[in-house]
Write an enzyme that holds these catalytic residues in place. Structure first.
Site, PDB file in Angstrom:
ATOM      1  N   ASN A  49       0.831  -1.194   0.000  1.00 48.82           N
ATOM      2  CA  ASN A  49       0.000   0.000   0.000  1.00 48.82           C
ATOM      3  C   ASN A  49       0.865   1.243   0.000  1.00 48.82           C
ATOM      4  O   ASN A  49       1.974   1.256   0.515  1.00 48.82           O
ATOM      5  CB  ASN A  49      -0.948   0.003   1.209  1.00 48.82           C
ATOM      6  CG  ASN A  49      -0.318   0.628   2.430  1.00 48.82           C
ATOM      7  OD1 ASN A  49      -0.335   1.852   2.595  1.00 48.82           O
ATOM      8  ND2 ASN A  49       0.276  -0.196   3.273  1.00 48.82           N
ATOM      9  N   ALA A  50       0.344   2.272  -0.628  1.00 47.79           N
ATOM     10  CA  ALA A  50       0.953   3.595  -0.573  1.00 47.79           C
ATOM     11  C   ALA A  50      -0.192   4.589  -0.434  1.00 47.79           C
ATOM     12  O   ALA A  50      -0.647   5.190  -1.403  1.00 47.79           O
ATOM     13  CB  ALA A  50       1.770   3.876  -1.828  1.00 47.79           C
ATOM     14  N   LEU A  92      -0.539   8.489   4.300  1.00 51.02           N
ATOM     15  CA  LEU A  92      -1.075   9.154   5.494  1.00 51.02           C
ATOM     16  C   LEU A  92      -2.216  10.121   5.189  1.00 51.02           C
ATOM     17  O   LEU A  92      -2.261  11.231   5.723  1.00 51.02           O
ATOM     18  CB  LEU A  92       0.031   9.909   6.245  1.00 51.02           C
ATOM     19  CG  LEU A  92       1.233   9.128   6.757  1.00 51.02           C
ATOM     20  CD1 LEU A  92       2.056  10.014   7.696  1.00 51.02           C
ATOM     21  CD2 LEU A  92       0.846   7.856   7.484  1.00 51.02           C
ATOM     22  N   ASN A 110       4.986   7.257  14.811  1.00 52.17           N
ATOM     23  CA  ASN A 110       5.249   6.561  13.541  1.00 52.17           C
ATOM     24  C   ASN A 110       6.587   7.057  12.982  1.00 52.17           C
ATOM     25  O   ASN A 110       6.645   8.081  12.307  1.00 52.17           O
ATOM     26  CB  ASN A 110       4.102   6.825  12.561  1.00 52.17           C
ATOM     27  CG  ASN A 110       4.339   6.168  11.215  1.00 52.17           C
ATOM     28  OD1 ASN A 110       5.375   5.547  10.988  1.00 52.17           O
ATOM     29  ND2 ASN A 110       3.378   6.305  10.319  1.00 52.17           N
ATOM     30  N   CYS A 122       7.847   7.764   9.010  1.00 50.45           N
ATOM     31  CA  CYS A 122       7.575   8.952   8.208  1.00 50.45           C
ATOM     32  C   CYS A 122       8.874   9.467   7.605  1.00 50.45           C
ATOM     33  O   CYS A 122       9.925   9.421   8.250  1.00 50.45           O
ATOM     34  CB  CYS A 122       6.987  10.055   9.076  1.00 50.45           C
ATOM     35  SG  CYS A 122       5.393   9.649   9.765  1.00 50.45           S
ATOM     36  N   LYS A 168       7.276   3.384  17.219  1.00 48.04           N
ATOM     37  CA  LYS A 168       6.993   2.330  16.232  1.00 48.04           C
ATOM     38  C   LYS A 168       8.135   2.234  15.235  1.00 48.04           C
ATOM     39  O   LYS A 168       8.473   3.203  14.558  1.00 48.04           O
ATOM     40  CB  LYS A 168       5.675   2.609  15.520  1.00 48.04           C
ATOM     41  CG  LYS A 168       5.321   1.494  14.532  1.00 48.04           C
ATOM     42  CD  LYS A 168       3.884   1.578  14.118  1.00 48.04           C
ATOM     43  CE  LYS A 168       3.577   0.551  13.049  1.00 48.04           C
ATOM     44  NZ  LYS A 168       2.203   0.664  12.573  1.00 48.04           N
ATOM     45  N   ASN A 180       6.480  -1.757  11.363  1.00 45.14           N
ATOM     46  CA  ASN A 180       5.786  -1.048  10.304  1.00 45.14           C
ATOM     47  C   ASN A 180       6.097  -1.788   9.000  1.00 45.14           C
ATOM     48  O   ASN A 180       6.886  -2.728   8.994  1.00 45.14           O
ATOM     49  CB  ASN A 180       6.238   0.408  10.245  1.00 45.14           C
ATOM     50  CG  ASN A 180       5.101   1.310   9.764  1.00 45.14           C
ATOM     51  OD1 ASN A 180       4.386   0.934   8.824  1.00 45.14           O
ATOM     52  ND2 ASN A 180       4.935   2.457  10.380  1.00 45.14           N
ATOM     53  N   THR A 181       5.487  -1.365   7.918  1.00 46.08           N
ATOM     54  CA  THR A 181       5.624  -2.115   6.673  1.00 46.08           C
ATOM     55  C   THR A 181       6.999  -1.914   6.037  1.00 46.08           C
ATOM     56  O   THR A 181       7.436  -0.779   5.859  1.00 46.08           O
ATOM     57  CB  THR A 181       4.559  -1.647   5.672  1.00 46.08           C
ATOM     58  OG1 THR A 181       4.600  -0.220   5.614  1.00 46.08           O
ATOM     59  CG2 THR A 181       3.179  -2.067   6.101  1.00 46.08           C
ATOM     60  N   GLY A 238       0.746  -7.957   5.896  1.00 43.45           N
ATOM     61  CA  GLY A 238       0.092  -9.253   5.771  1.00 43.45           C
ATOM     62  C   GLY A 238       1.034 -10.393   6.124  1.00 43.45           C
ATOM     63  O   GLY A 238       2.210 -10.173   6.429  1.00 43.45           O
TER      64      GLY A 238
HETATM   65  C1  LIG Z   1      -3.417   0.449   4.333  1.00 42.31           C
HETATM   66  C2  LIG Z   1      -2.420   0.567   5.460  1.00 42.31           C
HETATM   67  C3  LIG Z   1      -2.238   1.797   6.097  1.00 42.31           C
HETATM   68  C4  LIG Z   1      -1.327   1.946   7.127  1.00 42.31           C
HETATM   69  N1  LIG Z   1      -1.186   3.162   7.738  1.00 42.31           N
HETATM   70  C5  LIG Z   1      -0.312   3.295   8.766  1.00 42.31           C
HETATM   71  C6  LIG Z   1      -0.190   4.541   9.457  1.00 42.31           C
HETATM   72  O1  LIG Z   1      -0.887   5.524   9.170  1.00 42.31           O
HETATM   73  N2  LIG Z   1       0.721   4.621  10.464  1.00 42.31           N
HETATM   74  C7  LIG Z   1       1.490   3.565  10.859  1.00 42.31           C
HETATM   75  O2  LIG Z   1       2.278   3.688  11.791  1.00 42.31           O
HETATM   76  N3  LIG Z   1       1.371   2.365  10.234  1.00 42.31           N
HETATM   77  C8  LIG Z   1       0.494   2.217   9.198  1.00 42.31           C
HETATM   78  N4  LIG Z   1       0.375   0.979   8.580  1.00 42.31           N
HETATM   79  C9  LIG Z   1       1.186  -0.158   9.036  1.00 42.31           C
HETATM   80  C10 LIG Z   1       0.402  -1.050  10.006  1.00 42.31           C
HETATM   81  O3  LIG Z   1       0.030  -0.328  11.160  1.00 42.31           O
HETATM   82  C11 LIG Z   1       1.205  -2.293  10.413  1.00 42.31           C
HETATM   83  O4  LIG Z   1       2.392  -1.872  11.046  1.00 42.31           O
HETATM   84  C12 LIG Z   1       1.576  -3.180   9.245  1.00 42.31           C
HETATM   85  O5  LIG Z   1       0.574  -3.169   8.272  1.00 42.31           O
HETATM   86  C13 LIG Z   1       1.863  -4.628   9.644  1.00 42.31           C
HETATM   87  O6  LIG Z   1       0.716  -5.256  10.206  1.00 42.31           O
HETATM   88  P1  LIG Z   1      -0.326  -6.175   9.367  1.00 42.31           P
HETATM   89  O7  LIG Z   1       0.469  -7.158   8.575  1.00 42.31           O
HETATM   90  O8  LIG Z   1      -1.192  -6.799  10.412  1.00 42.31           O
HETATM   91  O9  LIG Z   1      -1.077  -5.246   8.485  1.00 42.31           O
HETATM   92  C14 LIG Z   1      -0.549   0.820   7.540  1.00 42.31           C
HETATM   93  C15 LIG Z   1      -0.734  -0.413   6.911  1.00 42.31           C
HETATM   94  C16 LIG Z   1      -1.653  -0.561   5.883  1.00 42.31           C
HETATM   95  C17 LIG Z   1      -1.822  -1.900   5.243  1.00 42.31           C
END
Ligand SMILES: Cc1cc2nc3c(=O)[nH]c(=O)nc-3n(C[C@H](O)[C@H](O)[C@H](O)COP(=O)(O)O)c2cc1C
Ligand SMILES: Cc1cc2nc3c(=O)[nH]c(=O)nc-3n(C[C@H](O)[C@H](O)[C@H](O)COP(=O)(O)OP(=O)(O)OC[C@H]3O[C@@H](n4cnc5c(N)ncnc54)[C@H](O)[C@@H]3O)c2cc1C
Ligand code: FES
Lengths: 285, 313
Positions: free
Chosen positions: B59-60, B63, B117, B120, B157, B184-185, B209
């Site tokens: 995803n991109a 924010l 976060n 960023c 984070k 985080n991702t 995921g």
């Molecule tokens: C669509 C989407 C939006 C996200 N937005 C944020 C965000 O605004 N701030 C943040 O710290 N992490 C954000 N993340 C990361 C998630 O909080 C999480 O760290 C990451 O997706 C791993 O967990 P998961 O595999 O259960 O999704 C986002 C992830 C996804 C998929």
């Protein structure tokens, strides 16, 4: 909340081919009860432990009261998810969430409406047509696709609509061309008061331009890539001009998929318009 | 910080809370973690913002959000009224922005904790993320810690896209972080072979995921081994109670669920139920007894470890 969505594990009643499309009827009581024309559902593809993490959005074509409530979905095979769905058999179960999204608003008073469908987009127009006719509206259809077998619902349109105009790009059915080529003529002939449209983005843009030219309202159901369908992931946004004149990136799964056509900035879909609220370096920050 | 249960939403994956409330009461969450809130409204990235990959999601979103004023006016009060415990995620491009944001939130009622976060992009460092450098990360954490109320815990984070996550974790703790969240991702990319173009409009995106779960387990494991007293919120691909337990055994005392909610709106309460059943089945009276348990030396019995930190977040 009458409109709030539910998740159901529905048994598949029937599967069939309709020209280029697949149709599935699924027992989904809570969804059928709450359905309004324009709603969509999301389906989990791939079964248990699937590697496909996002749900597939499909318009509800029809609902029936049988077995406590069924929904019919019509879809084209595009990638792995819809390919898996096309292999689903009667008595299999499907994980469905719905009804989702903002449905088509209906006119208060009887009027004449042109319903425009492109490809499988026509699937959402028949329930809408029923609702409009119940309100005493006259309906006329314009359906189009690239080829004859991709025009969905021509027979039903002919039965329901006052008139039905078909177009195909290869001329294999109806007029050769696109729906937007014939739409001005239809609007003028039937003296349409409003237009409803569902189909590819490019078609919606063209239909909106025609309606704006005639100065009549147009409601469009857009299609943008969706990961969740319930408003939590922010992936499905389109630039839409609000009542206050400010463009915002709105989620098509909750604020849409139905929008007033002239509010959608079709030329800017796939971009962040510089004057959108919160655009990088934009003046609305 | 005491939470009634260890399952949280992951930042950016639970909307404003209202969307999930259509499916279950948000009070049933250990905590609701907001998307990263920024000072000004943000329109985010162009679409397509998502692409599915095997057991993963790129995803991109960039924010997208309404900015802190609208958040305080419309989102936080709703969560507070509901009785949800709210962890506010902070996003910023400069240390000054994080400071300003923390000041703005300092006297807002109904904040259980803040999460910083650190993925960023730092606009003062050619857009490289704060999390990739211990001193940049610590500077942000310290500025938030200084501005936010003393009794509101600060969670840092972390990103897995670093050479030494333990070093960054340690810097954050030194900077005043009360707890850590990871992961985080990581950055990823996918190319649409038919169109012969990147699948995302932004080119690269963040991968989430089950595809990233081993990465999350490794990060939690390393950080817990180095800093056993620091509470960790583990996340990355948690889809079932078993996945949650995996991160807990690696050293997390709470887990966050992100992408799984896109597939199953009830993922959080379901995962909590599954986790509770697993813990009961295995004879654990308290979750704390399972935290980091996989670190016990080989050959010791399953309950062999007695020196566990009580790290209920
Ligand atoms: C669509 C989407 C939006 C996200 N937005 C944020 C965000 O605004 N701030 C943040 O710290 N992490 C954000 N993340 C990361 C998630 O909080 C999480 O760290 C990451 O997706 C791993 O967990 P998961 O595999 O259960 O999704 C986002 C992830 C996804 C998929
Ligand atoms: C509100 C709405 C209603 C829809 N109704 C119908 C319908 O009635 N019949 C029909 O055939 N198709 C419909 N679509 C399009 C349908 O969702 C996609 O064709 C389908 O998701 C493709 O999945 P796939 O696994 O086959 O393709 P892939 O390309 O492998 O899909 C990969 C990912 O991208 C997403 N995706 C890809 N294309 C689209 C798209 N056009 N729209 C949304 N998400 C997409 C998928 O959900 C999936 O997460 C609708 C889309 C929306 C947004
Ligand atoms: S599809 Fe997730 S917010 Fe619309």
């Amino acid at each position: 909340m009458a409109g709030s969505p539910v998740q159901v594990t529905g048994t598949v009643l029937t599967t069939r081919r309709v020209d280029a499309y697949h149709a599935l009827t699924v027992v989904a009581p809570g969804i059928a009860d709450r359905f309004r024309p324009g709603h969509f559902v999301t389906v989990a593809a791939g079964g248990r432990d699937t590697a496909m993490l996002t749900r597939r959005a499909l318009t509800v074509h029809d609902v029936k009261p049988d077995y406590g409530g069924t929904v019919e979905l019509v879809f084209a095979v595009r990638g792995a998810g819809t390919a898996w769905l096309s292999e689903v058999k009667a008595r299999d179960t499907l994980d469905i969430v719905g009804p989702l999204g903002r449905p088509f608003p209906l006119p208060r008073d009887p009027c004449t409406c042109v319903l425009v469908g492109g490809e499988y987009g026509s699937a959402s127009l028949f329930a809408l047509g029923d609702a409009l006719q119940l309100r005493g509206c006259r309906i006329d259809f314009v359906l189009g696709a690239t080829t004859a077998e991709r025009v969905f619902g021509a027979l039903r349109a002919r039965r329901m609509g006052e008139t039905t105009t078909l177009t195909t790009e290869d001329g294999s059915l109806g007029m050769r061309g696109r729906v937007t080529d014939v739409l001005p003529g239809v609007i003028a002939d039937v003296r349409a008061d409003a237009v409803y449209a569902c189909g590819p983005m490019a078609m919606l843009r063209g239909v909106t331009a025609v309606a704006v030219e005639f100065g009549i309202p147009v409601q469009v159901a857009v299609e943008e890539h969706m990961a969740c369908g319930i408003g939590v992931c922010m992936t499905c946004v389109v630039p839409v001009i609000g009542e206050d004149g400010v463009t915002r990136m709105l989620r098509s799964c909750v604020e849409g998929p139905v929008f007033r056509g002239e509010r959608v900035r079709f030329d800017d879909v796939g971009t962040i318009p510089f004057d959108a609220l919160g655009a990088p370096g934009g003046r609305n920050v | 910080m005491e939470l009634p249960n260890p399952v949280l939403t992951a930042s950016g994956c639970g909307g404003t809370g209202r969307e999930l409330a259509q499916f279950f009461d948000v009070v049933r969450l250990g905590a609701f973690v907001t998307r990263s809130i920024t000072m000004a409204p943000r329109a985010g990235r162009p679409t397509p913002r998502m692409a599915e990959t095997p057991s993963g999601l790129l995803n991109a979103v960039g924010l997208q959000g309404p900015g802190v004023e609208a958040f305080l006016e419309r989102e936080l009060p709703w969560l507070a009224e509901r009785g949800a415990r709210t962890v506010v995620s902070l996003g910023g491009g400069t240390v000054a922005e994080f400071t300003a944001l923390s000041r703005r939130l300092a006297d807002a009622p109904g904040i259980t904790a803040v999460e910083v976060n650190l993925s960023c992009p730092n606009v003062e460092d050619r857009g490289r993320m704060f999390a990739r450098d211990g001193s940049a990360a610590a500077e942000v954490v310290a500025s938030v810690r200084a501005a936010i109320r003393y009794d509101v815990p600060v969670i840092a984070k972390l990103s897995p896209d670093v050479a030494d996550i333990v070093a960054v974790a340690r810097s954050c703790v030194d900077g005043g972080a009360d707890a850590l969240a990871m992961i985080n991702t990581p950055a990823g990319m996918s190319i649409d072979v038919d169109a012969m173009r990147p699948a995302l409009a932004a080119g690269a995106g963040g991968l989430s995921g089950p595809a990233v779960r081993p990465l999350a387990v490794r990060c939690v494991w390393q950080v817990h081994a180095a800093l056993p007293g620091v509470p960790i919120v583990g996340m990355g691909g948690v889809t079932t109670g078993r996945d949650a337990l995996e991160l807990i055994l690696a050293g997390a005392c709470a887990v966050a669920v992100g992408t799984a909610t896109f597939h199953d709106p009830y993922a959080c309460p379901r995962i909590l139920r599954e986790l509770e059943e697993l813990l009961t089945e295995r004879g654990f009276d308290r979750l704390a007894d399972a935290v980091g348990l996989a670190h016990r030396p080989a050959g010791t019995g399953p309950r062999g470890r007695t020196d566990l930190e009580e790290s209920s977040l």
